[in-house]
Structures are given as C-alpha cells and as structure tokens.
Design a protein around this motif. Structure first.
Motif, PDB file in Angstrom:
ATOM      1  N   GLU A 101       0.825  -1.212   0.000  1.00 28.42           N
ATOM      2  CA  GLU A 101       0.000   0.000   0.000  1.00 28.42           C
ATOM      3  C   GLU A 101       0.858   1.260   0.000  1.00 28.42           C
ATOM      4  OE1 GLU A 101      -3.754   1.982   2.454  1.00 28.42           O
ATOM      5  OE2 GLU A 101      -2.317   0.743   3.552  1.00 28.42           O
ATOM      6  N   ARG A 102       1.969   1.211   0.714  1.00 29.67           N
ATOM      7  CA  ARG A 102       2.822   2.399   0.830  1.00 29.67           C
ATOM      8  C   ARG A 102       3.740   2.562  -0.385  1.00 29.67           C
ATOM      9  NH1 ARG A 102       2.144   4.303   6.350  1.00 29.67           N
ATOM     10  NH2 ARG A 102       3.525   6.032   5.814  1.00 29.67           N
ATOM     11  N   ALA A 104       4.457   8.628   1.875  1.00 31.19           N
ATOM     12  CA  ALA A 104       4.160   7.199   2.042  1.00 31.19           C
ATOM     13  C   ALA A 104       5.430   6.394   2.303  1.00 31.19           C
ATOM     14  CB  ALA A 104       3.446   6.663   0.803  1.00 31.19           C
ATOM     15  N   MET A 162      -1.716   6.062   6.304  1.00 33.84           N
ATOM     16  CA  MET A 162      -1.978   6.306   4.878  1.00 33.84           C
ATOM     17  C   MET A 162      -3.166   7.238   4.641  1.00 33.84           C
ATOM     18  SD  MET A 162       0.335   5.271   2.901  1.00 33.84           S
ATOM     19  CE  MET A 162      -0.477   5.374   1.295  1.00 33.84           C
ATOM     20  N   VAL A 191      -1.587  10.524   4.799  1.00 32.16           N
ATOM     21  CA  VAL A 191      -0.737  10.681   3.614  1.00 32.16           C
ATOM     22  C   VAL A 191      -1.584  11.107   2.416  1.00 32.16           C
ATOM     23  CG1 VAL A 191       0.659   9.404   1.903  1.00 32.16           C
ATOM     24  CG2 VAL A 191       1.103   9.108   4.353  1.00 32.16           C
ATOM     25  N   ARG A 192      -2.719  10.419   2.227  1.00 28.66           N
ATOM     26  CA  ARG A 192      -3.584  10.734   1.088  1.00 28.66           C
ATOM     27  C   ARG A 192      -4.221  12.114   1.235  1.00 28.66           C
ATOM     28  NH1 ARG A 192      -4.127   4.825   0.623  1.00 28.66           N
ATOM     29  NH2 ARG A 192      -5.372   4.732   2.519  1.00 28.66           N
TER      30      ARG A 192
END
Length: 406
Positions: free
Chosen positions: A10-11, A266, A273, A276-277
């Motif tokens: 994901e990262r 990320a 996350m 982050v987004r």
C-alpha cells in the motif's frame, strides 16, 4: 492485524518478488528472519539507503527479525550494479572506519536489544575463504551465460567488466547462504538494482540446502520524471549531519515537487496512509503545508526531534515574516579573510564544493549575497558587506547560509 506485505504494498515499497503468494502467506503465518546488505563505500549512508531501512523497520514492527549486514568483505571487490566504471578500491583502514560509522547509523533505525535484530559483517566469513574450495562449492552452481544477462553487469560490460567484479554476485549469493545456515535467514530485501544478485542467493540456497528462500526488492527513490532523488548542489543527500546539515536536509524535502509529495510521505514517514492521502491531495499553496509535514517527519527520523524543530524554525524564519537567523547553517571567518574573492570564501567555508560550481551558479543567476544577485565571478568581499557582522548567502531559491565575521 494486517499483513506487513499489504502495508509495504500500500505504501509503494514493493517492486519485485520471487514468489508473491508464498511470501504473503509466510509473512502472515510466521515470524521470519530476513536481511539487507549495506556496502561500506563511504562513512555515511545516503538517502538511497533510507528506503530499504524503512522497509526493514516496517518488517521489524510487524515482529520479523532483521539482520543488518555490513559488507566489509564484498566492498573489497566492489558492486558493479548500475556502474559504468569500476569502483575505487578502498584501503582496509577506510573500510573499517566506514563499517563503524554505518553500524552506529543503523542502530538509530533498528532495535538491536534482546536479540530483536542482528548486526553482521560478511568480512567474518568472506575474507578467510579458500579460493579453490569456494569455486568448487559455490562457483559450480553459477552459469556464466546467465550471469552475463544480469542487469547488474550490463553497463559494466560496455567498458569491460573485470573478473574481480564478476565475483561479486557469487559473494553476495554466498552471504545469503551463510546467513541461512547461521541464523535461519529465509529472505533478502534490498534496492531493485540488486535483483539479479538476490535471485542468485535464493537459487543457491535451494540448490545447496534443498529449501525455499525468497527475495523482495523495494522501488528506487525517483521523482515524477523518473530521475533519482537525493542529489544536491553538494552531491548526495547524506544521513550524517557532518556531510549534509539537518537544515539542508530539511530544506531538500521542503522543496520537493508537488507531484512527489504523496509518494515521499508514504515511503519516508510512518504517517497513517489516510493522512498521507489527505496531505497529498492538497492543491495550490496548501500543498506547502504537506511539504512542511514531510520535511519535519523525515528530518525527525534521521536527525531526531530537536534538530527537526530547529530546522523548521530556521526555515520559517527565512520564509516567514520573522528575521531570526540563529538556526540557519552558520560558518565563521576571521578578518584576515576579508578582501578575498567570494568564491574562495564559499569554498573554504564548504558552502559550495568547488569554485567551478560557484561560477556555474553565478552564470545561471543562482547566487545571492544579502539579497543581491551576484553577477561577477571575481567579486571581492569586504567589511562593508558585513553590515551587522554577518552576510546571508542564498543558493538557488531556498538554500540559505550565514557567514559571521569573528
């Protein structure tokens, strides 16, 4: 609890894997031992090493045991990966010094207490090998035809690959086998430029021990145009504050392109996350807030909270309304240095690496003294320039230094 593989995916860390499904299952069911190698080619790690370090840290937080392998043996041969020329040979003393420096840096990211991680040096088993025994036991399993197609040798083949460097893949493969035998290490992690070497090690374990071994690479740190990040006016972006000051380090991340902010958050921070987004989605001038968070978080991880805070305050003093210069990187000169050329002073104070670099900056309009653009490469600095006992040098848009007259 989510599988660390899903977190890494994901990262944006994972680039290539040997057996994706098996690795995912292994990491969810067992606590494994894995390793990452760092060749001590310099006294400090640089930002390119930081991604594998972050990957290592995520793995350790999930309960897996890292081995940080310092390549005191392999560095004597030199990794040909991504190189057009052969690496410079280092002396034994330089290597030992570099190993000691890197070990202390690694212990800032990885917890070694109570057997939670292992620090190893491949000099312990590589330097005393019997050559004939080694090529009989290990070399017999390597196909020269296959080695010549490996990405890590391609660039070197254009200019001529020495037999010394050709051994590098055998030695790195042997490292994996040795760590498997000593510590039940079943996985190697590393940068994507190491893929061929990592495959060789996993294959060697299967051939010698008849057991599975795995490899997983992380993406290289590149910007939105595909160029490697971490290059500054003074060279690489080092993790050692003597080579790259915390302020310069902070400013680098404060000034990344808008398009790279979310990816850097990320990969280079532990922020959730969702956050982050959210930060990555900011637009216009608001994206600067995301850049400040990025610069602070990365600097905190490398240099600690105190240095991150000082760098943040110094940056805000320069770009905000304040005039506090106390945290700007400061050099000192004595009065006998006055009436010298600006370039001589900048080289002596290590603000620029060379006079050639200074001339290039001036020709491109990128050097300012006290907010005045420097146009004369032979400019002489006098006491008049030190109005309040100091001058402010600006390189490019946002790299500030202060020179104080003692």
């Amino acid at each position: 609890m989510s599988n660390v593989y899903d977190i890494l995916l994901e990262r944006g860390y994972i680039k290539q894997t040997t057996h994706e499904d098996e690795i995912k299952e292994l990491l969810s069911k067992e606590k494994i031992t894995f390793y990452i190698g760092f060749d001590p080619t310099a006294e400090s790690l640089h930002i390119g090493h930081f991604l594998p370090l972050m990957m290592m840290s995520h793995m350790q937080k999930a309960g897996h045991r890292p081995i940080a392998l310092v390549g005191g043996g392999t560095v004597m041969v030199g990794d040909p990966s991504g190189k057009t020329d052969m690496r410079k040979m280092l002396s034994k003393e330089s290597i030992d010094n570099n190993v000691a420096c890197i070990k202390s840096q690694l212990s800032r990211f990885i917890e070694f207490d109570n057997g939670k991680a292992i620090m190893a040096n491949n000099a312990d088993w590589l330097l005393n090998l019997n050559y004939v025994e080694f090529i009989r036991e290990i070399g017999v399993h390597f196909s020269v035809n296959r080695m010549l197609t490996a990405e890590c040798f391609k660039q070197r083949l254009e200019k001529g690959l020495s037999f010394l460097e050709f051994n590098y893949m055998l030695m790195q493969g042997y490292d994996f086998l040795e760590l498997f035998r000593r510590h039940d290490c079943v996985m190697q992690l590393g940068g994507d430029d190491q893929w061929s070497n990592m495959l060789a090690g996993a294959d060697l374990i299967r051939r010698k021990e008849g057991k599975p071994a795995f490899a997983m690479t992380c993406t290289l740190l590149t910007n939105s145009e595909g160029n490697k990040m971490g290059k500054t006016v003074n060279g690489a972006l080092w993790l050692d504050k003597e080579k790259t000051t915390p302020y310069e380090f902070y400013q680098y991340w404060r000034n990344v392109d808008d398009a790279d902010v979310e990816k850097c958050l990320a990969l280079l921070t532990f922020l959730p996350m969702d956050e982050v987004r959210r930060l990555g989605a900011l637009e216009g001038s608001e994206i600067n807030e995301a850049k400040k968070v990025l610069a602070y978080e990365v600097t905190k991880l490398i240099h600690g909270e105190e240095e991150a805070q000082r760098s943040k305050e110094a940056s805000e003093a320069l770009f905000g309304a304040g005039k506090d210069m106390s945290n700007v990187p400061t050099s000192y000169i004595t009065k006998d240095k006055l009436n010298s050329s600006l370039l001589d002073i900048l080289v002596e104070t290590k603000i620029i690496p060379s006079k050639g670099e200074g001339r290039r900056l001036i020709q491109q309009g990128g050097l300012n003294i006290n907010d005045n653009k420097v146009t004369d490469v032979n400019l002489i600095i006098t006491e008049n320039d030190f109005a309040d006992g100091s001058v402010i040098i600006r390189r490019g848009k946002k790299n500030y230094n202060r020179i104080v007259l003692e």
